[in-house]
Design a protein around this motif. Structure first.
Motif, PDB file in Angstrom:
ATOM      1  N   THR A   1     -10.217  23.275  36.825  1.00  0.00           N
ATOM      2  CA  THR A   1     -10.661  24.001  35.636  1.00  0.00           C
ATOM      3  C   THR A   1     -11.667  23.177  34.846  1.00  0.00           C
ATOM      4  OG1 THR A   1      -8.523  25.120  35.548  1.00  0.00           O
ATOM      5  CG2 THR A   1      -9.868  25.196  33.555  1.00  0.00           C
ATOM      6  N   GLN A   2     -11.488  21.868  34.852  1.00  0.00           N
ATOM      7  CA  GLN A   2     -12.377  20.971  34.111  1.00  0.00           C
ATOM      8  C   GLN A   2     -13.629  20.595  34.901  1.00  0.00           C
ATOM      9  OE1 GLN A   2      -9.925  17.624  33.082  1.00  0.00           O
ATOM     10  NE2 GLN A   2      -8.425  18.861  31.977  1.00  0.00           N
ATOM     11  N   PHE A   3     -13.690  21.003  36.166  1.00  0.00           N
ATOM     12  CA  PHE A   3     -14.809  20.656  37.029  1.00  0.00           C
ATOM     13  C   PHE A   3     -16.049  21.433  36.601  1.00  0.00           C
ATOM     14  CE2 PHE A   3     -16.282  20.159  41.694  1.00  0.00           C
ATOM     15  CZ  PHE A   3     -16.706  18.863  41.453  1.00  0.00           C
ATOM     16  N   ASP A   4     -17.230  20.808  36.717  1.00  0.00           N
ATOM     17  CA  ASP A   4     -18.459  21.391  36.197  1.00  0.00           C
ATOM     18  C   ASP A   4     -19.171  22.264  37.227  1.00  0.00           C
ATOM     19  OD1 ASP A   4     -20.181  21.815  34.071  1.00  0.00           O
ATOM     20  OD2 ASP A   4     -21.550  20.223  34.691  1.00  0.00           O
ATOM     21  N   VAL A   5     -18.409  22.987  38.030  1.00  0.00           N
ATOM     22  CA  VAL A   5     -18.928  24.011  38.937  1.00  0.00           C
ATOM     23  C   VAL A   5     -17.898  25.146  38.946  1.00  0.00           C
ATOM     24  CG1 VAL A   5     -20.152  22.367  40.426  1.00  0.00           C
ATOM     25  CG2 VAL A   5     -17.818  23.042  40.983  1.00  0.00           C
ATOM     26  N   PRO A   6     -18.281  26.338  39.364  1.00  0.00           N
ATOM     27  CA  PRO A   6     -17.284  27.409  39.469  1.00  0.00           C
ATOM     28  C   PRO A   6     -16.155  27.010  40.413  1.00  0.00           C
ATOM     29  CG  PRO A   6     -19.495  28.304  39.681  1.00  0.00           C
ATOM     30  CD  PRO A   6     -19.632  26.811  39.726  1.00  0.00           C
ATOM     31  N   ALA A   7     -14.920  27.381  40.068  1.00  0.00           N
ATOM     32  CA  ALA A   7     -13.757  27.041  40.892  1.00  0.00           C
ATOM     33  C   ALA A   7     -12.836  28.255  40.986  1.00  0.00           C
ATOM     34  CB  ALA A   7     -13.009  25.844  40.303  1.00  0.00           C
ATOM     35  N   PHE A   8     -12.334  28.503  42.200  1.00  0.00           N
ATOM     36  CA  PHE A   8     -11.513  29.676  42.468  1.00  0.00           C
ATOM     37  C   PHE A   8     -10.316  29.295  43.333  1.00  0.00           C
ATOM     38  CE2 PHE A   8     -15.983  31.064  42.253  1.00  0.00           C
ATOM     39  CZ  PHE A   8     -15.925  31.977  41.206  1.00  0.00           C
ATOM     40  N   LEU A   9      -9.301  30.166  43.315  1.00  0.00           N
ATOM     41  CA  LEU A   9      -8.130  30.018  44.181  1.00  0.00           C
ATOM     42  C   LEU A   9      -8.017  31.251  45.063  1.00  0.00           C
ATOM     43  CD1 LEU A   9      -5.491  28.454  44.921  1.00  0.00           C
ATOM     44  CD2 LEU A   9      -4.340  29.864  43.205  1.00  0.00           C
ATOM     45  N   LEU A  10      -7.959  31.011  46.384  1.00  0.00           N
ATOM     46  CA  LEU A  10      -7.762  32.067  47.361  1.00  0.00           C
ATOM     47  C   LEU A  10      -6.533  31.744  48.196  1.00  0.00           C
ATOM     48  CD1 LEU A  10     -10.851  32.400  46.588  1.00  0.00           C
ATOM     49  CD2 LEU A  10     -11.224  33.186  48.925  1.00  0.00           C
ATOM     50  N   ASN A  11      -6.089  32.704  48.977  1.00  0.00           N
ATOM     51  CA  ASN A  11      -4.978  32.494  49.910  1.00  0.00           C
ATOM     52  C   ASN A  11      -5.315  33.167  51.228  1.00  0.00           C
ATOM     53  OD1 ASN A  11      -2.207  34.109  50.894  1.00  0.00           O
ATOM     54  ND2 ASN A  11      -1.950  31.918  50.601  1.00  0.00           N
ATOM     55  N   ALA A  12      -5.302  32.399  52.306  1.00  0.00           N
ATOM     56  CA  ALA A  12      -5.559  32.979  53.621  1.00  0.00           C
ATOM     57  C   ALA A  12      -4.432  33.942  53.981  1.00  0.00           C
ATOM     58  CB  ALA A  12      -5.667  31.867  54.671  1.00  0.00           C
ATOM     59  N   PRO A  13      -4.745  35.061  54.648  1.00  0.00           N
ATOM     60  CA  PRO A  13      -3.770  36.149  54.807  1.00  0.00           C
ATOM     61  C   PRO A  13      -2.737  35.929  55.917  1.00  0.00           C
ATOM     62  CG  PRO A  13      -5.851  36.771  55.805  1.00  0.00           C
ATOM     63  CD  PRO A  13      -6.092  35.440  55.122  1.00  0.00           C
TER      64      PRO A  13
ATOM     65  N   CYS B   1      -9.153  41.309  43.464  1.00  0.00           N
ATOM     66  CA  CYS B   1      -7.724  41.042  43.647  1.00  0.00           C
ATOM     67  C   CYS B   1      -7.490  39.759  44.435  1.00  0.00           C
ATOM     68  CB  CYS B   1      -7.056  42.203  44.380  1.00  0.00           C
ATOM     69  SG  CYS B   1      -7.389  43.833  43.678  1.00  0.00           S
ATOM     70  N   MET B   2      -8.460  39.359  45.250  1.00  0.00           N
ATOM     71  CA  MET B   2      -8.296  38.237  46.161  1.00  0.00           C
ATOM     72  C   MET B   2      -8.789  36.919  45.585  1.00  0.00           C
ATOM     73  SD  MET B   2      -9.467  40.224  49.643  1.00  0.00           S
ATOM     74  CE  MET B   2      -9.121  38.808  50.706  1.00  0.00           C
ATOM     75  N   VAL B   3      -9.260  36.951  44.324  1.00  0.00           N
ATOM     76  CA  VAL B   3      -9.912  35.771  43.748  1.00  0.00           C
ATOM     77  C   VAL B   3      -9.308  35.474  42.377  1.00  0.00           C
ATOM     78  CG1 VAL B   3     -12.089  34.748  43.028  1.00  0.00           C
ATOM     79  CG2 VAL B   3     -12.052  36.355  44.959  1.00  0.00           C
ATOM     80  N   MET B   4      -8.690  34.314  42.238  1.00  0.00           N
ATOM     81  CA  MET B   4      -8.207  33.855  40.942  1.00  0.00           C
ATOM     82  C   MET B   4      -9.178  32.807  40.410  1.00  0.00           C
ATOM     83  SD  MET B   4      -4.580  32.028  39.953  1.00  0.00           S
ATOM     84  CE  MET B   4      -4.249  31.469  38.273  1.00  0.00           C
ATOM     85  N   HIS B   5      -9.648  33.002  39.193  1.00  0.00           N
ATOM     86  CA  HIS B   5     -10.559  32.036  38.571  1.00  0.00           C
ATOM     87  C   HIS B   5      -9.786  30.799  38.118  1.00  0.00           C
ATOM     88  CE1 HIS B   5     -13.021  35.670  38.313  1.00  0.00           C
ATOM     89  NE2 HIS B   5     -14.065  34.907  38.051  1.00  0.00           N
ATOM     90  N   LEU B   6     -10.226  29.637  38.551  1.00  0.00           N
ATOM     91  CA  LEU B   6      -9.687  28.387  38.015  1.00  0.00           C
ATOM     92  C   LEU B   6     -10.534  27.898  36.845  1.00  0.00           C
ATOM     93  CD1 LEU B   6      -8.680  26.583  41.325  1.00  0.00           C
ATOM     94  CD2 LEU B   6      -7.270  27.976  39.795  1.00  0.00           C
ATOM     95  N   ASN B   7     -11.755  28.387  36.745  1.00  0.00           N
ATOM     96  CA  ASN B   7     -12.561  28.251  35.529  1.00  0.00           C
ATOM     97  C   ASN B   7     -13.556  29.404  35.509  1.00  0.00           C
ATOM     98  OD1 ASN B   7     -14.936  27.579  37.029  1.00  0.00           O
ATOM     99  ND2 ASN B   7     -14.466  25.395  36.908  1.00  0.00           N
TER     100      ASN B   7
END
Length: 312
Positions: A12-24, A297-303
Motif C-alpha cells: 500500500t505504501q509502495f509508489d506504484v499501483p499494487a493489486f491482489l489477485l488469486n489464481a483460480p 471482482c477479480m482485483v483487490m486494490h492494495l493502493n
C-alpha cells in the motif's frame, strides 16, 4: 531492526499501483449464489478450467506489466469456490496516514465465509493491521474510495448499513450510503466506478434519487445506462490512463442479441473514456462470468496510486 525510512513497509505504501489477485485453483460454480448463476443450467455454467487459467493469466500479465501484483495463496480447503474474486475479500483503507489497515469481509454468501480467515493470515503475514467488522460487509466491491476520506458504500443485498456507521466511527471517514435493490447489480461495483478523484461512473437508474443527490455532493456523476451496467461497464479497473474491462465479444456471433448488448456496452465505455482522456483495454474473462462476476471482482486494490494523477 527497523526498516530504512525510505523503504515501504507494505505494498500500500509502495509508489506504484499494487493489486491482489488469486489464481483460480479453487474456482468453481458448484453453488449458485447470485441471480446470474441461477439462470444458467449447471452443466452450462461449469467452467473450463484450462481456459479459465489462460484468461486469468492474461489479466495478470496486463496488470503486472505496469504494477505490483500479489497473488493470494490458495489453501487446500474445500469450498473456496469464489476465492478468485478478491475484490470481495476486504478493503485497504488508503486514506489513513499509516496506510497499514485492512478491513476484511464478513460474508453474507455461505460459500465465501471461509475466505476471511485466508485473508487474515495473508495480510497479517504482510504486517497489516487486520480488522473484521461484526456486521455484514463484502469488501471493496461494496465500498469505493472517492477521494480524501470520502467513500461510497452499497447496502441491502450483501452488506449492512450499520457496517458503514462503524467505518465512520472507527476510521475518520465519510461513507455515502446507497441502497442496493437490483439483484442483477448485487454489489456496488456493478453500478459505481470512480474513474478519477473528481468523477464517478454511476448507473443512476439503479439508485434511489435521494441517494443519488447525496452522492452528487461529493463527486461529478457520469451516467451509465442500465443496459451497459448489466454486462459490466462499471466493473472496471483503472491502471494509470487505461480502463480495463471484461469483454467476450469475439466469442459471440455478430447480430445476436448478446452480441449487440456487449457491443453497446463497449461503445458506451469507449465514449466515456475518450471524453476523459482514457484508453480502454478489453480482456476476455468469459469463464469467470459463469460465476456471475466481472473484471473488477477479480482485483483487490492494495493502493490507489493511479488516482494520484490527473490526465491532461
Amino acid at each position: 531492526m527497523t526498516a530504512p525510512v525510505d523503504r515501504p513497509l507494505n505494498p500500500t505504501q509502495f509508489d506504484v499501483p499494487a493489486f491482489l489477485l488469486n489464481a483460480p485453483f479453487s474456482y468453481s460454480t458448484e453453488v449458485p449464489n447470485n441471480v446470474w448463476m441461477e439462470e444458467i443450467a449447471e452443466e452450462e455454467r461449469r467452467p473450463d478450467m484450462r481456459r479459465a487459467m489462460t484468461q486469468f493469466l492474461a489479466l495478470y500479465r496486463y496488470l503486472a506489466a505496469e504494477s505490483l501484483v500479489y497473488l493470494l495463496p490458495t489453501p487446500r480447503l474445500n469450498g473456496l469456490q469464489d476465492l478468485v474474486f478478491t475484490a470481495n475479500l476486504g478493503i485497504v483503507l488508503d486514506h489513513l496516514p499509516d496506510r497499514n489497515t485492512v478491513v476484511l469481509a464478513n460474508f453474507s454468501s455461505p460459500p465465501r465465509v471461509g475466505e476471511t480467515e485466508v485473508g487474515r493470515r495473508f495480510f497479517e503475514s504482510m504486517g497489516y493491521r487486520v480488522v473484521v467488522p461484526e456486521t455484514k460487509f463484502e469488501g471493496e466491491a461494496e465500498l469505493k474510495h472517492l477521494h480524501d476520506n470520502v467513500y461510497v458504500g452499497g447496502y441491502g443485498l450483501r452488506s449492512q448499513p450499520e457496517t458503514y456507521d462503524w467505518f465512520e466511527r472507527s476510521y475518520d471517514m465519510t461513507v455515502v450510503k446507497v441502497a442496493m435493490t437490483d439483484p442483477r447489480l448485487y454489489h456496488l461495483d456493478c453500478l459505481v466506478f470512480p474513474i478519477t478523484r473528481e468523477q464517478t461512473l454511476v448507473c443512476t437508474e439503479a439508485l434511489d434519487p435521494q441517494d443519488l443527490r447525496l452522492l452528487e455532493k461529493h463527486t461529478e456523476v457520469i451516467d451509465v445506462s442500465t443496459r451497459a451496467a448489466y454486462p459490466g461497464l462499471c466493473n472496471s479497473v483503472r491502471l494509470h490512463n487505461i480502463v480495463l474491462n471484461a469483454s467476450h465479444i469475439h466469442d459471440l456471433r455478430a447480430g445476436t442479441e448478446e452480441y449487440q448488448a456487449e457491443l453497446a456496452k463497449n461503445r458506451e465505455l469507449e465514449d466515456i473514456a475518450s471524453r476523459l482522456g482514457f484508453e480502454v483495454a478489453l480482456i476476455n474473462l468469459s469463464e469467470f462470468a459463469k460465476g456471475g462476476a466481472m473484471l473488477s471482482c477479480m482485483v483487490m486494490h492494495l493502493n490507489r496510486h493511479s488516482y494520484r494523477f490527473t490526465l491532461l
